[in-house]
Design a protein around this motif. Structure first.
Motif, PDB file in Angstrom:
ATOM      1  N   ASN A 110     125.934  15.981 -66.044  1.00 26.43           N
ATOM      2  CA  ASN A 110     126.549  17.307 -65.931  1.00 26.43           C
ATOM      3  C   ASN A 110     126.010  18.384 -66.855  1.00 26.43           C
ATOM      4  N   MET A 116     125.149  13.857 -70.942  1.00 24.10           N
ATOM      5  CA  MET A 116     123.778  13.899 -70.441  1.00 24.10           C
ATOM      6  C   MET A 116     122.795  13.945 -71.602  1.00 24.10           C
ATOM      7  N   PHE A 162     117.055   9.832 -60.152  1.00 22.50           N
ATOM      8  CA  PHE A 162     118.311  10.035 -59.447  1.00 22.50           C
ATOM      9  C   PHE A 162     119.103   8.744 -59.633  1.00 22.50           C
ATOM     10  N   THR A 165     117.041  14.157 -65.142  1.00 22.07           N
ATOM     11  CA  THR A 165     117.935  13.132 -64.606  1.00 22.07           C
ATOM     12  C   THR A 165     119.046  13.802 -63.813  1.00 22.07           C
ATOM     13  N   LYS A 166     119.382  13.189 -62.702  1.00 26.47           N
ATOM     14  CA  LYS A 166     120.564  13.589 -61.940  1.00 26.47           C
ATOM     15  C   LYS A 166     121.388  12.328 -61.693  1.00 26.47           C
ATOM     16  N   VAL A 171     124.150  10.773 -59.052  1.00 18.13           N
ATOM     17  CA  VAL A 171     124.779  10.983 -57.748  1.00 18.13           C
ATOM     18  C   VAL A 171     125.966  10.040 -57.622  1.00 18.13           C
ATOM     19  N   PRO A 172     126.989  10.449 -56.845  1.00 22.54           N
ATOM     20  CA  PRO A 172     128.221   9.656 -56.776  1.00 22.54           C
ATOM     21  C   PRO A 172     127.978   8.255 -56.205  1.00 22.54           C
ATOM     22  N   GLY A 178     127.697   5.184 -54.149  1.00 19.68           N
ATOM     23  CA  GLY A 178     127.532   5.081 -52.698  1.00 19.68           C
ATOM     24  C   GLY A 178     126.510   6.050 -52.140  1.00 19.68           C
ATOM     25  N   GLU A 179     126.226   7.130 -52.870  1.00 22.77           N
ATOM     26  CA  GLU A 179     125.256   8.115 -52.362  1.00 22.77           C
ATOM     27  C   GLU A 179     123.884   7.931 -52.997  1.00 22.77           C
ATOM     28  N   GLY A 180     123.604   6.736 -53.436  1.00 25.42           N
ATOM     29  CA  GLY A 180     122.297   6.419 -53.976  1.00 25.42           C
ATOM     30  C   GLY A 180     122.098   4.933 -53.791  1.00 25.42           C
ATOM     31  N   SER A 181     121.133   4.380 -54.478  1.00 21.82           N
ATOM     32  CA  SER A 181     120.895   2.951 -54.338  1.00 21.82           C
ATOM     33  C   SER A 181     120.558   2.394 -55.711  1.00 21.82           C
ATOM     34  N   TYR A 205     116.689   6.055 -57.782  1.00 19.95           N
ATOM     35  CA  TYR A 205     115.472   6.549 -57.144  1.00 19.95           C
ATOM     36  C   TYR A 205     114.660   7.245 -58.227  1.00 19.95           C
TER      37      TYR A 205
END
Lengths: 333, 333
Positions: A11, A16, A95, A128-129, A131-132, A134-137, A140
């Motif tokens: 954030n 972060m 990510f 760096t980001k 992601v919530p 389930g919305e990534g693996s 990445y």
């Protein structure tokens, strides 16, 4: 520090900063990485500047012989290397999926840092980001590399001529097969290691060889796809000798069981070189002198007669290697 | 061409080639983009080379005043600009989720291309990956930018001195608020536009100004986070004058309703500059002469007395702006 990555790690605030200072910067530290600046000053030596970029979504994140962190270095460094450049600088985008264990992320970043040191490249910028869930693996990565090439070097698909010879620096399909086995999705297991590695020693060994036309690392789509790229760009044909193409036994076994063709499976540490026929023996000798090239082989020729990729079988038959339509093994890089 | 992105678009074969040739290369075409090569040759003019990278996961992908494609250009180009560099080259990584409508992807890539043209940067290399449905969020982008800066320019957090003045080029919090309204997650709607834009005209206007110390674009974490970065790096304090900080009415209204503080909300087209007090009027005049800087304001000072970010209220009170802990608006870039 929490045990898992949370959305707060992405954030822009204290969490972060702690993630960047405490994990990324600690592993990737070098004199040119300053996490306080918006853009990093780089000072390449004289020469032609080259840049390349690659994304990484390999699943699983860790596999025999490598992981996504090391792969994100190798993939980009190798694209510079096969272009004839010396890799120098790297930027890294991560990510990260919420919930990824902090220890896993640390292991992957440490591997990335180690691969960068081994390849002699400096990570000079990153982002760096998060992601919530389930919305990534898990993770990445995207890396961009900058390198320098000796001015005047002529190397590229447009240099290829009929009569040229194709070489490969080692067995094909190890990486794709190792990742697939790591997934255990077909009930198969094995101890095959990925070939993922920095190919720069292999490419550097050929750079001053008169008659070197073109180099490429056969990643997604494998050797057959490189052959198709040659056909498409040159308007010539490629003839491969099946008996000459090195393929390890476990790769062959998996392909036979599942009906795959090893020539479409990804490598992440091999080089395909196209050289003038007169230079082929010398190129091969240079590769054989390197540990990474001990299994290098002459595998085919560029021909004027057709615009196909033809595989000559050991019994003298021929079959066409079509352009890859549907990937048998997605998410291998 | 299918109407939605499929996993086959990421597999290295014919579908991927069609996606790259038919969509990415078509929109991003320029003399230095060659989708056949592993690495692109770039030829920057003389000067100090700068590189930066950024990832983009904004949700929704399209919002009033912008979208993830344009934002991926602005974010990276702006990091070069605030570093004092002229942005020249861009690489693009796309992580596309299976099922994304082809038309949506095309719209976003067209916006990216348009933003690159407007910012005068060339996309020279790219990579696409397709991730399975559910393991992405439509599209994630990562961009890396290369630019050149006049040698000898002294600009950075280490140049900041007590007595320096803080300027902002325009109202804060528009981008964060516009993205939030686009989500309609609080039942709120509005026609506020994101401020997302290339800030290079603003930064270029100040580069030859004696007394220019430091510039940064207040993105994630907003103005307050830039102030904290100044405090942390300089060991000095920052005093902001609430009455002087431009905030648009809709941003103020949303913040009052939801209890947010506009000073932590992201901008994507603003610049915070720290300048010698003697140079402040001239800097402000230069910004006011530009369309993008018509609402620029002097908003505070750097002080020797404390190591905090202090907000002076219109009635003469003071409150501390703490370092951002938890983001009120994640996924805004």
């Amino acid at each position: 520090m929490s045990e898992h990555i949370t959305l707060a790690h992405g954030n822009g605030g204290r969490h972060m900063r702690e993630l960047i200072d405490g994990l990324f910067a600690r592993h990737l530290a070098n004199p040119q990485l300053d996490v306080q600046v918006d853009a990093a000053h780089i000072t390449p030596p004289p020469g032609d500047l080259f840049i390349t970029t690659d994304g990484f979504t390999v699943k699983p994140l860790e596999f025999p012989g490598g992981n996504i962190g090391a792969l994100a270095v190798h993939g980009t460094v190798n694209d510079l290397s096969v272009s004839g450049a010396t890799p120098l600088y790297l930027t890294v985008n991560a990510f990260i999926e919420e919930g990824l264990p902090y220890a896993t992320l640390e292991r992957l970043v440490a591997a990335l840092a180690q691969a960068a040191r081994e390849a002699n490249v400096r990570v000079v910028a990153g982002d760096t980001k998060v992601v919530p869930r389930g919305e990534g693996s898990g993770l990445y990565l995207a890396t961009t590399g900058v390198g320098v090439r000796r001015p005047g070097l002529r190397l590229g698909l447009d240099q290829i001529k009929a009569g040229d010879v194709l070489l490969v620096s080692g067995p094909v399909g190890d990486h794709g097969t190792a990742v697939m086995l790591a997934r255990e999705q077909f009930g198969l297991r094995g101890d095959l290691q990925s070939d993922a590695a920095c190919v720069h020693p292999l490419t550097a060994a050929l750079l001053d060889l008169p008659g070197l036309r073109f180099m490429r690392d056969p990643t997604r789509g494998g050797l057959a796809t490189v052959a198709h790229e040659i056909v498409r760009a040159s308007g010539l044909g490629v003839r491969l000798q099946e008996a000459m193409i090195p393929v390890r036994d476990p790769v062959r076994a998996v392909c036979e069981m599942l009906g795959y063709d090893p020539y479409y499976l990804a490598c992440e540490g091999r080089v395909v070189a196209v050289v003038d026929a007169m230079a082929a023996d010398q190129a091969l000798a240079r590769w054989h002198a390197l540990a990474a090239g001990s299994e290098a082989a002459r595998i085919g020729t560029v021909e004027n007669s057709h615009r196909h990729v033809v595989l000559e079988t050991p019994l003298g038959g021929e079959r066409l290697l079509e352009e890859l339509e549907d990937d048998p093994l997605p998410r291998i890089c």
